[in-house]
Motif scaffolding. Structure first.
Motif, PDB file in Angstrom:
ATOM      1  N   LEU A  32       4.007  74.086-128.309  1.00 43.64           N
ATOM      2  CA  LEU A  32       3.148  72.839-128.706  1.00 43.64           C
ATOM      3  C   LEU A  32       2.975  71.891-127.559  1.00 43.64           C
ATOM      4  O   LEU A  32       3.987  71.473-126.675  1.00 43.64           O
ATOM      5  CB  LEU A  32       3.504  72.456-130.081  1.00 43.64           C
ATOM      6  N   THR A  33       1.756  70.978-128.026  1.00 44.52           N
ATOM      7  CA  THR A  33       1.585  69.867-127.026  1.00 44.52           C
ATOM      8  C   THR A  33       2.346  68.475-128.070  1.00 44.52           C
ATOM      9  O   THR A  33       2.418  68.742-129.317  1.00 44.52           O
ATOM     10  CB  THR A  33       0.230  69.412-127.135  1.00 44.52           C
ATOM     11  N   ASN A  35       3.778  64.491-127.521  1.00 44.95           N
ATOM     12  CA  ASN A  35       4.186  63.238-126.847  1.00 44.95           C
ATOM     13  C   ASN A  35       5.305  62.388-127.622  1.00 44.95           C
ATOM     14  O   ASN A  35       5.533  61.240-127.122  1.00 44.95           O
ATOM     15  CB  ASN A  35       2.776  62.241-127.116  1.00 44.95           C
ATOM     16  N   ASP A  52       6.692  68.286-136.093  1.00 46.42           N
ATOM     17  CA  ASP A  52       6.147  68.421-137.483  1.00 46.42           C
ATOM     18  C   ASP A  52       6.714  69.606-138.112  1.00 46.42           C
ATOM     19  O   ASP A  52       6.927  70.376-137.553  1.00 46.42           O
ATOM     20  CB  ASP A  52       4.777  68.399-137.366  1.00 46.42           C
ATOM     21  N   ALA A  55       4.563  72.788-138.471  1.00 45.79           N
ATOM     22  CA  ALA A  55       4.294  73.355-137.032  1.00 45.79           C
ATOM     23  C   ALA A  55       4.670  74.679-137.180  1.00 45.79           C
ATOM     24  O   ALA A  55       5.799  75.050-137.526  1.00 45.79           O
ATOM     25  CB  ALA A  55       4.871  72.593-135.874  1.00 45.79           C
ATOM     26  N   SER A  56       3.780  75.655-136.915  1.00 46.47           N
ATOM     27  CA  SER A  56       3.922  76.897-136.916  1.00 46.47           C
ATOM     28  C   SER A  56       5.248  77.486-135.735  1.00 46.47           C
ATOM     29  O   SER A  56       5.822  78.348-135.888  1.00 46.47           O
ATOM     30  CB  SER A  56       2.882  77.995-136.612  1.00 46.47           C
ATOM     31  N   SER A  57       5.507  76.747-134.592  1.00 44.65           N
ATOM     32  CA  SER A  57       6.402  76.809-133.504  1.00 44.65           C
ATOM     33  C   SER A  57       7.710  76.277-134.056  1.00 44.65           C
ATOM     34  O   SER A  57       8.640  76.538-133.237  1.00 44.65           O
ATOM     35  CB  SER A  57       5.812  76.091-132.302  1.00 44.65           C
ATOM     36  N   TYR A 146      -2.145  59.519-123.225  1.00 44.42           N
ATOM     37  CA  TYR A 146      -2.728  59.538-124.686  1.00 44.42           C
ATOM     38  C   TYR A 146      -2.511  58.236-125.111  1.00 44.42           C
ATOM     39  O   TYR A 146      -1.528  57.742-125.229  1.00 44.42           O
ATOM     40  CB  TYR A 146      -1.929  60.695-125.393  1.00 44.42           C
ATOM     41  N   TYR A 151      -7.415  60.901-124.793  1.00 44.72           N
ATOM     42  CA  TYR A 151      -6.696  61.159-123.332  1.00 44.72           C
ATOM     43  C   TYR A 151      -7.252  60.000-122.386  1.00 44.72           C
ATOM     44  O   TYR A 151      -8.278  59.721-122.478  1.00 44.72           O
ATOM     45  CB  TYR A 151      -7.186  62.361-122.915  1.00 44.72           C
TER      46      TYR A 151
END
Ligand SMILES: Cc1cc2nc3c(=O)[nH]c(=O)nc-3n(C[C@H](O)[C@H](O)[C@H](O)COP(=O)(O)O)c2cc1C
Length: 159
Positions: A32-33, A35, A52, A55-57, A146, A151
């Motif tokens: 995942l991305t 920061n 989070d 999050a699926s990951s 960010y 961005y």
């Protein structure tokens, strides 16, 4: 009363950061991305990031016990967007390699660290992953930034 989340986002969103893609070698690999990365300790060499709970990951990071943090360059906005979309991640067109843990490392990025998970700490609606760096490399280049939900690129200060 709890502090207004929109205000929190506005205030803390003005704390400019770099952008990373954090991967792990689940089957298939995912990531995942993020920061929320912080260099935590030099001795031992620890880093942390927060995921989070939705999050699926998330489960993959827990199961594999390792992760690689890839710091993105200003040219890698597309990769950031790809890893900021929920669900399975497509690595097929990415130039990747592995180091110590097997977590995918992006061939082109500003730098990377490969980590073994040490602890998972509670962080409200996030889980905090603390890992020990077991390998890493600095490539250099201009970072993707960010700030305030957008961005940005580094610009030199006018004299
Ligand atoms: C610049 C940026 C930074 C982000 N930082 C984080 C972060 O630190 N932790 C997190 O859980 N999600 C972060 N996100 C959101 C995740 O990348 C996004 O929810 C993604 O869809 C998660 O994928 P997954 O649900 O497949 O795990 C960030 C997104 C962006 C664009």
């Amino acid at each position: 009363m709890a502090f207004d989340p929109a205000e929190q986002r506005k205030i803390l969103g003005s704390y400019a950061t770099g952008v990373t893609v954090i991967t792990t070698n689940s089957e298939p690999p995912t990531g995942l991305t993020a920061n929320s990365v912080t260099s935590l300790s030099l001795d031992p060499p620890l880093v942390l990031f927060a995921v989070d709970k939705r999050a699926s990951s998330l489960q993959a990071f827990k199961d594999t016990g390792c992760f690689a943090i890839n710091i993105l360059t200003a040219e890698q906005q597309g990769i950031s967007n790809r890893f900021a979309s929920p669900g399975p991640k497509d690595f097929s067109d990415l130039d990747t390699k592995t180091a110590e843990t097997g977590a995918p490392i992006l061939g082109t990025c500003l730098g990377w660290v490969d980590c073994r998970l040490q602890y998972i700490l509670p962080g409200g609606d996030h889980d905090i992953f603390v890992g020990e760096i077991v390998a890493g490399e600095y490539h250099g280049g201009d970072p993707l930034l960010y700030f305030a939900g957008k961005y940005r690129e580094v610009a030199p200060l006018s004299e």
